[in-house]
Design a protein around this motif. Structure first.
Motif, mmCIF file in Angstrom:
data_model
loop_
_atom_site.group_PDB
_atom_site.id
_atom_site.type_symbol
_atom_site.label_atom_id
_atom_site.label_comp_id
_atom_site.label_asym_id
_atom_site.label_seq_id
_atom_site.Cartn_x
_atom_site.Cartn_y
_atom_site.Cartn_z
ATOM 1 N N PHE A 59 -26.850 -38.392 10.090
ATOM 2 C CA PHE A 59 -26.290 -37.680 8.935
ATOM 3 C C PHE A 59 -27.357 -36.853 8.223
ATOM 4 N N ALA A 60 -28.310 -36.352 8.986
ATOM 5 C CA ALA A 60 -29.399 -35.574 8.388
ATOM 6 C C ALA A 60 -28.886 -34.353 7.655
ATOM 7 N N SER A 61 -27.833 -33.726 8.162
ATOM 8 C CA SER A 61 -27.307 -32.520 7.516
ATOM 9 C C SER A 61 -26.635 -32.814 6.188
ATOM 10 N N GLU A 62 -26.217 -34.071 5.974
ATOM 11 C CA GLU A 62 -25.514 -34.424 4.748
ATOM 12 C C GLU A 62 -26.423 -35.099 3.725
ATOM 13 N N LEU A 63 -27.642 -35.440 4.119
ATOM 14 C CA LEU A 63 -28.521 -36.191 3.244
ATOM 15 C C LEU A 63 -29.609 -35.312 2.652
ATOM 16 N N ASP A 64 -29.903 -35.558 1.398
ATOM 17 C CA ASP A 64 -31.047 -34.899 0.783
ATOM 18 C C ASP A 64 -32.169 -35.932 0.621
ATOM 19 N N ALA A 65 -33.303 -35.501 0.053
ATOM 20 C CA ALA A 65 -34.461 -36.384 -0.077
ATOM 21 C C ALA A 65 -34.151 -37.589 -0.957
ATOM 22 N N PHE A 91 -33.887 -45.862 1.826
ATOM 23 C CA PHE A 91 -35.068 -46.607 2.261
ATOM 24 C C PHE A 91 -35.299 -47.821 1.374
ATOM 25 N N VAL A 92 -35.127 -47.624 0.055
ATOM 26 C CA VAL A 92 -35.352 -48.727 -0.887
ATOM 27 C C VAL A 92 -34.288 -49.800 -0.743
#
Length: 415
Positions: A37-43, A50-51
């Motif tokens: 889902f890299a295209s849908e995720l922001d930083a 991650f947390v």
């Protein structure tokens, strides 16, 4: 000394690996989620994931490793597994109901929410299960320690009784028998002389055995203190010189050298020194004693000018022999190990033999480094003054016992 119980872990104790594997799989799933889902995720979404997902997954990996390295027995693993996986599934079920009625706007969010619930629930369950198992383990260890302490107290009482019995009853009786036999030998005829000589000889052998057993009982007593090895060796060498005529003694002994021990320590050097003389056919026999103090050890070398020890005898020199009563160097080795040291034959040949006794050093108040005294047996630290006082007291006790039983403390000789 640690009171922890030694835990034997069976080969099928796989729970730590299952937990660690589950955490690794969850972390890999998080990485796959980020890629998928890299295209849908922001930083911000990646950082939040991650947390809330990756860190709990790594926590499971660490928890599995920690469990495998702990002293928790495998019989507690079932309970830990119930808490860990039950907690993960239970927390996931609760959040699944919330997701069903109040879903996240996107599929990505719902997936991360579910994985977060599973990971956090598993970590919380593992923590509760581990803490519970450790609490039970500590209780078991405390109970076992109390039982051991009670058993040791009973054993010490029995050993003390046996030691007193040998000292005051059996030893006295053996000496009385030997004394009467010696008196009768003066006026005995040829018919009874051989029998009286046998009684006298066997009573002496019995006295030697009693002394050896007493030495082992003394060494097994708890509360060993500190002995001034310098004073102890000086007393033993003086006693040896008095008992053997034409003996040459060359000693390099410091005024004080503190080592852990009690009265049983005297038997180590009494046996080795007497062996050095009794099996020495040189004229005159000579014994050389050298003491070297190092930061952590005290080394005593006892050399003689005897004929040396045959190669066949060297292989079993410190083993117990069944063909005679005395324990000899077998006893010496047991006592040396009991006091945290070692004894070995370091040199032998036609010009003589050298035995080396190494013992842990206990620093006294007169040491230049000024370190506090530490008893390696009890692992307790005391002030230098206390160490010196304990050393003087223990040495006086050993010297007193030596003067009282000189006639009955003869070494047993080489087997």
């Amino acid at each position: 000394m640690s009171s922890a119980i030694s835990v034997e872990r069976p080969d099928n104790a796989v729970l730590p690996w299952l937990i660690g594997g589950f955490g690794s799989l969850s972390f890999a799933f998080f990485l796959g989620w980020c890629v998928r889902f890299a295209s849908e995720l922001d930083a911000t979404a990646v950082g939040l994931g991650f947390v809330t997902i990756a860190i709990p997954a790594l926590g499971l990996v660490w928890g599995g490793y920690r469990l495998e390295r702990s002293t928790i027995g495998a019989d507690r693993y079932g309970r830990i597994a119930q808490w860990c996986f039950g907690g993960g599934i239970g927390f996931l079920a609760v959040n699944a109901l919330i997701i069903a009625f109040f879903p996240w706007p996107t599929t990505t969010g719902n997936i991360s929410w579910a994985q977060f619930s599973l990971n956090v629930g598993a970590v919380a369950g593992l923590t509760i299960g581990y803490v519970e198992a450790r609490a039970i383990q500590r209780e078991v260890e405390a109970t076992a320690a109390a039982v051991r302490a009670e058993r040791l107290a009973d054993e010490r009482e029995v050993l003390t009784y046996l030691n007193d019995l040998l000292r005051h009853e059996v030893l006295n009786s053996a000496q009385i028998i030997g004394g009467h036999a010696s008196l009768l030998l003066e006026d005995a005829d040829d018919r009874t002389r051989s029998h009286l000589e046998t009684i006298d000889r066997e009573s002496d052998a019995l006295t030697d055995v009693i002394d050896d057993v007493r030495a082992m009982l003394d060494a097994k007593q708890e509360g060993s203190g500190v002995v001034d090895l310098g004073a102890l060796l000086t007393d033993e060498l003086t006693s040896l010189d008095d008992r053997f005529d034409a003996l040459e003694v060359d000693a390099d002994v410091p005024e004080s050298a503190f080592v852990p021990g009690n009265e049983g320590l005297r038997w180590i050097f009494a046996n080795v020194l007497e062996n050095a003389v009794e099996h020495n056919e040189s004229t005159p026999p000579r014994v050389e004693v050298t003491v070297e103090t190092r930061p952590e050890t005290v080394t005593v070398e006892i050399a003689d000018n005897g004929p040396g020890i045959p190669a066949k005898t060297r292989r079993t020199l410190f083993e117990r022999k069944s063909e005679h009563h005395g324990l000899g160097l077998y006893l010496v080795q047991i006592l040396a190990h009991r006091y945290g040291g070692a004894v070995e034959l370091t040199e032998t040949g036609p010009d003589g033999s050298v035995f080396t006794v190494t013992l842990p050093r206990v620093h006294g108040s007169d040491d230049a480094d000024g370190e506090p005294a530490r008893d390696p047996i009890t692992d307790e630290t005391a002030s230098g003054t206390d160490a010196k006082s304990a050393g003087e007291t223990a040495t006086k006790s050993a010297s007193s016992a030596s003067s009282q039983s000189t006639d009955g403390d003869a070494g047993t000789g080489f087997p």
